[in-house]
Structures are given as structure tokens and as C-alpha cells.
Design a protein around this motif. Structure first.
Motif, PDB file in Angstrom:
ATOM      1  N   PHE A 189       8.196  28.858  62.581  1.00  0.00           N
ATOM      2  CA  PHE A 189       6.797  29.181  62.830  1.00  0.00           C
ATOM      3  C   PHE A 189       6.202  29.816  61.580  1.00  0.00           C
ATOM      4  CE2 PHE A 189       8.799  29.696  67.141  1.00  0.00           C
ATOM      5  CZ  PHE A 189       8.250  28.546  67.695  1.00  0.00           C
ATOM      6  N   GLU A 190       5.809  28.989  60.637  1.00  0.00           N
ATOM      7  CA  GLU A 190       5.233  29.536  59.414  1.00  0.00           C
ATOM      8  C   GLU A 190       4.272  28.563  58.762  1.00  0.00           C
ATOM      9  OE1 GLU A 190       9.020  30.353  57.523  1.00  0.00           O
ATOM     10  OE2 GLU A 190       8.799  28.562  56.285  1.00  0.00           O
ATOM     11  N   VAL A 191       3.367  29.118  57.977  1.00  0.00           N
ATOM     12  CA  VAL A 191       2.411  28.309  57.229  1.00  0.00           C
ATOM     13  C   VAL A 191       2.463  28.767  55.787  1.00  0.00           C
ATOM     14  CG1 VAL A 191      -0.043  27.839  56.850  1.00  0.00           C
ATOM     15  CG2 VAL A 191       0.859  27.901  59.176  1.00  0.00           C
ATOM     16  N   GLN A 192       2.649  27.788  54.893  1.00  0.00           N
ATOM     17  CA  GLN A 192       2.678  28.111  53.472  1.00  0.00           C
ATOM     18  C   GLN A 192       1.401  27.597  52.829  1.00  0.00           C
ATOM     19  OE1 GLN A 192       6.347  27.227  51.414  1.00  0.00           O
ATOM     20  NE2 GLN A 192       5.248  26.886  49.502  1.00  0.00           N
ATOM     21  N   GLU A 193       0.794  28.426  51.994  1.00  0.00           N
ATOM     22  CA  GLU A 193      -0.470  28.051  51.356  1.00  0.00           C
ATOM     23  C   GLU A 193      -0.599  28.701  49.986  1.00  0.00           C
ATOM     24  OE1 GLU A 193      -2.871  26.260  51.152  1.00  0.00           O
ATOM     25  OE2 GLU A 193      -3.052  25.218  53.063  1.00  0.00           O
ATOM     26  N   THR A 194      -1.622  28.281  49.258  1.00  0.00           N
ATOM     27  CA  THR A 194      -2.002  28.981  48.039  1.00  0.00           C
ATOM     28  C   THR A 194      -3.440  29.430  48.229  1.00  0.00           C
ATOM     29  OG1 THR A 194      -2.833  26.970  46.994  1.00  0.00           O
ATOM     30  CG2 THR A 194      -0.519  27.529  46.601  1.00  0.00           C
ATOM     31  N   GLY A 195      -3.877  30.415  47.455  1.00  0.00           N
ATOM     32  CA  GLY A 195      -5.248  30.884  47.602  1.00  0.00           C
ATOM     33  C   GLY A 195      -5.571  31.978  46.614  1.00  0.00           C
ATOM     34  N   TYR A 196      -6.733  32.592  46.812  1.00  0.00           N
ATOM     35  CA  TYR A 196      -7.143  33.678  45.913  1.00  0.00           C
ATOM     36  C   TYR A 196      -7.393  34.990  46.637  1.00  0.00           C
ATOM     37  CZ  TYR A 196     -11.636  32.049  47.682  1.00  0.00           C
ATOM     38  OH  TYR A 196     -12.656  31.656  48.504  1.00  0.00           O
TER      39      TYR A 196
END
Ligand code: SLL
Length: 258
Positions: A85-92
Motif C-alpha cells: 500500500f504505497e504511492v511513489q512520486e516526485t514533486g516540489y
């Protein structure tokens, strides 16, 4: 689907502990797109996880919906059991991730809501911040609890089954024609509760240790300390305001009373 009994186990409450948190790295970082998307300086993962020494959470947790900031494409991300149960992302930037936990159908329980505010920048003491920078790893997680009050008979069975600890076991005796046996090894103590002391190193957490009652006490103590510091700075702020008000009065300026 088998018909589920809506009969409930009276005077019984089952409690499950788990972790909600995030990890974050400055980009570039292994496992994240390189070069990163424009303006994206951080790579992160938000998650719902079992305690390192706890029972399998997928016995009761069947689906998790993570709602990200609206600046993301497909902001609503749904992960079904067995997960992870996880979400991987990139962002600022940091924002509050809205999390909905969906339970096993036989529980008859409605989904519950939690929020996790992403932590992407170093935090804590100077020493902690220095370590987070050195390792390029931020971990911000907390212990969460769900309580099932008077669970249905079927759900009670699932939640008290020995199988839910299988994921902590190691396969033994995989000989020819032999059925593998599952055994607990090392420091692993199966428990639905927090252990008194953390097992040697079950890994997974930034601090390198497992959640335990001892660790939880340390966290609470740290929060109390932080609260004291905050109280002190509020006091100082109040004194400063009082002082400014006095000076303005001395200067003959009208102070609008609220
Ligand atoms: C902030 N209140 O300004 C926050 C907003 C926005 C998060 C955080 C990028 C998304 C994308 C992203 O990091 N959004 O480009 O897909 O700090």
C-alpha cells in the motif's frame, strides 16, 4: 462470495496497530526518474505498512486510496491488497495526503479516513537533520490504530487466526517431498501489540529499529520536549507583543482594541 454472518462477538474489541508515513529524498536518487520532471526536486513514497513485528495487515485491510494534491495527474490512487500500500512520486512541495482505508468485507465496517502530511525537508534536532541530509533520507511515520468493536463472527475468526503471522516466518525443511514448515526465527515475537522493546533490527524504519512501547515512549517524550520549546517561544512572542504595545502607547498611537 460466501454469505457473511452479521452476528457480532459481544464485549470484544480488537485493536490493530500499523504505520502511516512517508520517506523522501533529494533528486536525483536511485529508483526515481533521472532527469526528474521539471521543477521536481524531491522523490517520495507515502505508505501504509504493518509494524515490522506485527501481524499481516492484509487480513483486515483490503484497499487503500491515497488522494494526492490536485497538481498531480490522476490524483486519486487506489491500491488493492496484497499491496504494498504505497504511492511513489516526485514533486516540489509538501501537502496533506488523504488516505482512505477499506476493510475486509466480512467486517461490515465502513472505510475510515486518515491524513498524512508529507514531510520532504529535514526535521528534528540539528543532529537528526544532519543525519537526514548525510543519508539523503527523510522518514516521517507514526503509529496508527484501528479498533474493531464487537467484530462480526467471521471477522473475529480472521483477526485471531494464526496465519496472519506467517509473513514473519521463515520456510524451513524444504527437502525433497517434504512440506515446508513455517517457523519464527531470531528475535521475532509474534504479537498484535507493540513489543516492550524493539527487536534487534527488523529494518524498514529510518532509525534502524522497530516500533516498540519503548520507542513510542521516546517519541511521546520528544513531543513533550518540543511542546515545551514551543510554549517558551509563545511566551516570548507574547512578551514581545506586550512590549511593542507599550512602546506604541508611549508614542501616543491609538491601538485598535479587538
Ligand atoms: C506548496 N501547498 O506550494 C503546496 C503545494 C504541490 C505539490 C504542493 C508537483 C505535482 C506535479 C507537486 O509537487 N505538487 O507537477 O505533477 O508547497
Amino acid at each position: 462470495m460466501a454469505p457473511t454472518s452479521s452476528k457480532r462477538v459481544k464485549n470484544t474489541k480488537l485493536t490493530r496497530h500499523f504505520l502511516i508515513g512517508n520517506e523522501a529524498h533529494l533528486l536525483p536518487h536511485p529508483g526515481y526518474p533521472d532527469p526528474p520532471p521539471e521543477n521536481h526536486t524531491k522523490g517520495w513514497k507515502v505508505y501504509v505498512r504493518p509494524l515490522p513485528n506485527g501481524p499481516d495487515i492484509t487480513t483486515w485491510l483490503k484497499k487503500v486510496q491515497f488522494k494526492l494534491h490536485h497538481t498531480y495527474n490522476d490524483a486519486s490512487r487506489t491500491i488493492e491488497a496484497p499491496g504494498p500500500f504505497e504511492v511513489q512520486e516526485t514533486g516540489y512541495g509538501e501537502f496533506g495526503v488523504e488516505i482512505r482505508l477499506y476493510f475486509a468485507p466480512e467486517s461490515g465496517e465502513k472505510a475510515v479516513y486518515r491524513e498524512h502530511y508529507l514531510v520532504l525537508a529535514p526535521y528534528g534536532s540539528e543532529e537528526q537533520k544532519a543525519r537526514q541530509e548525510r543519508e539523503n533520507l527523510i522518514v516521517a511515520e507514526r503509529l496508527e490504530t484501528v479498533e474493531f468493536n464487537e467484530p462480526t463472527v467471521d471477522f473475529f475468526k480472521t483477526l485471531t487466526s494464526e496465519d496472519q503471522f506467517n509473513w514473519l516466518k521463515v520456510k524451513k525443511g524444504r527437502g525433497k517431498g517434504k512440506k515446508p514448515e513455517f517457523v519464527f526465527e531470531g528475535d521475532v515475537e509474534p504479537s498484535a501489540q507493540l513489543p516492550e522493546k524493539a527487536a534487534a533490527d527488523t529494518g524498514g524504519l529510518g532509525s534502524g529499529g522497530a516500533w516498540s512501547v519503548l520507542y513510542e515512549r521516546q517519541v511521546v517524550a520528544q513531543l513533550r520536549e518540543a511542546e515545551k520549546v514551543l510554549d517558551a517561544s509563545l511566551d516570548e512572542e507574547r512578551r514581545g507583543m506586550e512590549e511593542r504595545r507599550r512602546r506604541m502607547e508611549e508614542l501616543g498611537m491609538a491601538v485598535a482594541a479587538k
